[in-house]
Write an enzyme that holds these catalytic residues in place. Structure first.
Site, mmCIF file in Angstrom:
data_model
loop_
_atom_site.group_PDB
_atom_site.id
_atom_site.type_symbol
_atom_site.label_atom_id
_atom_site.label_comp_id
_atom_site.label_asym_id
_atom_site.label_seq_id
_atom_site.Cartn_x
_atom_site.Cartn_y
_atom_site.Cartn_z
ATOM 1 N N THR A 26 0.845 -1.191 0.000
ATOM 2 C CA THR A 26 0.000 0.000 0.000
ATOM 3 C C THR A 26 0.882 1.243 0.000
ATOM 4 O OG1 THR A 26 -1.799 -1.117 1.145
ATOM 5 C CG2 THR A 26 -1.724 1.286 1.325
ATOM 6 N N HIS A 175 -6.607 -10.818 -2.175
ATOM 7 C CA HIS A 175 -5.976 -10.596 -0.875
ATOM 8 C C HIS A 175 -6.797 -11.302 0.201
ATOM 9 C CE1 HIS A 175 -3.584 -8.959 2.212
ATOM 10 N NE2 HIS A 175 -3.530 -7.688 1.845
ATOM 11 N N ASN A 178 -3.727 -10.641 6.126
ATOM 12 C CA ASN A 178 -3.488 -9.382 6.843
ATOM 13 C C ASN A 178 -4.705 -8.769 7.513
ATOM 14 O OD1 ASN A 178 -1.036 -9.870 5.642
ATOM 15 N ND2 ASN A 178 -0.738 -7.804 4.877
ATOM 16 N N TYR A 180 -7.865 -8.343 6.421
ATOM 17 C CA TYR A 180 -8.882 -7.660 5.634
ATOM 18 C C TYR A 180 -10.073 -8.605 5.386
ATOM 19 C CZ TYR A 180 -5.179 -4.263 5.351
ATOM 20 O OH TYR A 180 -4.205 -3.363 5.704
ATOM 21 N N ASN A 235 -4.125 -6.386 12.217
ATOM 22 C CA ASN A 235 -5.490 -5.858 12.182
ATOM 23 C C ASN A 235 -6.437 -6.628 13.106
ATOM 24 O OD1 ASN A 235 -5.234 -3.604 10.442
ATOM 25 N ND2 ASN A 235 -5.187 -4.946 8.657
#
Length: 353
Positions: A26, A175, A178, A180, A235
């Site tokens: 990112t 993805h 992580n 998400y 996260n």
């Protein structure tokens, strides 16, 4: 040992000239409307000598945006912006795969085009703050997606994958790591559902498998990759059943004959070996803090087919040439990782022999 990096390899429909690829990162440098810019095209084209570039996470819908200034693939303008990026990479002789990332609950309404409450598998607020235009803000409790909305989100991924290929991309990476949205469905601490997308391991992996199947159906399995990060607590994810979870997920993904599985590795070497054994296709491996001899050894030992590199690729547009020649590497500047202009983005110098 580094010679292991320089042999060609095939991953689905991707014919790669060597084994050193650029990991997704990112960078928060798209327009506020999520449109990639000429500066983004320059950044990726500078790094075209990597075996393949995996782009920054790209939201497949307005609800998929979590951070400021991240790109999307759900409007005509965004697709046109990605076409500029892809054309620039191809003109420089490279290959590029667009990573599709729905942030789910890792979001704030101030960062989205519609200002709505974030969505997630369940209404479980994540710990931590989100950076917004007005500074750090507590992330709110998300709204749980209905069963019908989950199925609609699968279709958002399908449409975004089609847009990526329409823009000329060589493929798409989903993805699933992580913390998400896809990862949120996988983890029991973020997925409290009682419908077919929750409960048992089979229920929790369903969304990930359906997304992969939809994308593969739309653009071809040979153009579709999938990223996982077993045991990664990023996260506010807490996996209590990591081994069982990925031993269930990976064979289901393998049945789809995807181009590759991209594994963000932690410290469980036994699990890495197990997943390598369960995955019959190309395995992309990212060891975030490993040196290049260690990464090359993974290829020589058969643990990986391709290794992906993040910060070193960020700071060295000519990383491949530097590694081949033994040249020193630029040092990345963390202060310029996220947001801003050309500084710390397109101005890292190539090596002057």
């Amino acid at each position: 040992m580094l010679n292991a990096l320089w042999t060609p390899v095939t991953a689905g429909d991707l014919a790669l000239p060597h084994r050193l690829a650029m990991a997704p990162m990112t960078r928060d440098r798209s327009t506020p409307e999520g449109v990639p810019t000429e500066m983004n095209a320059e950044y990726y084209a500078q790094r075209a000598s990597h075996a393949v570039i995996i782009t920054e996470g790209t939201q497949p819908s307005p609800d998929g945006q979590g951070y400021l200034l991240t790109p999307g693939l759900h409007t005509e303008e965004q697709t046109a912006g990605w076409r500029k990026v892809v054309d620039a990479v191809h003109a420089a002789g490279g290959r590029i795969v667009v990573q599709l990332m729905h942030a789910g609950r890792i979001a704030h309404p101030d960062n989205t085009p519609h200002g709505r409450q974030p969505v997630a598998p369940s209404a479980v607020r994540p710990a931590g703050t989100m950076f917004t235009a007005s500074g750090p803000r507590e992330m709110p409790e998300p709204r749980a997606l209905s069963t019908g909305e989950v199925a609609a989100t699968v279709e958002d991924f399908r449409r975004a994958a089609a847009a990526a290929v329409a823009a000329g991309a060589d493929g798409v990476e989903i993805h699933g790591a992580n913390g998400y949205l896809v990862h949120q469905f996988l983890s029991a601490n973020t997925n409290l559902r009682t419908d077919r997308y929750g409960g048992s391991l089979h229920g929790r992996i369903r969304f990930a498998v359906e997304v992969a199947a939809a994308v593969a159906d739309e653009i071809g399995a040979g153009r579709t990759g999938f990223r996982v990060s077993p045991g990664n607590p990023h996260n506010d994810i807490r996996e209590d059943d990591t081994r069982a979870l990925y031993e269930a997920l990976v064979p289901e993904l393998a049945r789809l004959d995807l181009a590759y599985l991209h594994l963000l590795h932690g410290d469980d070497e036994d699990l890495l070996d197990t997943l390598r054994g369960l995955w019959p296709g190309a395995l992309f491996l990212n060891r975030p803090d490993a040196d290049l001899p260690t990464r090359a050894r993974d290829i020589a030992d058969g643990r990986a087919d391709v290794v992906t590199v993040g910060r070193a690729a960020l700071a060295n547009p000519d990383l491949v040439e530097r590694v081949r020649s033994g040249a020193p590497l630029n040092t990345p500047d963390p202060a310029t990782f996220y947001g801003g202009g050309a500084a710390g983005y397109t101005d890292y110098p190539p090596y002057a022999a």
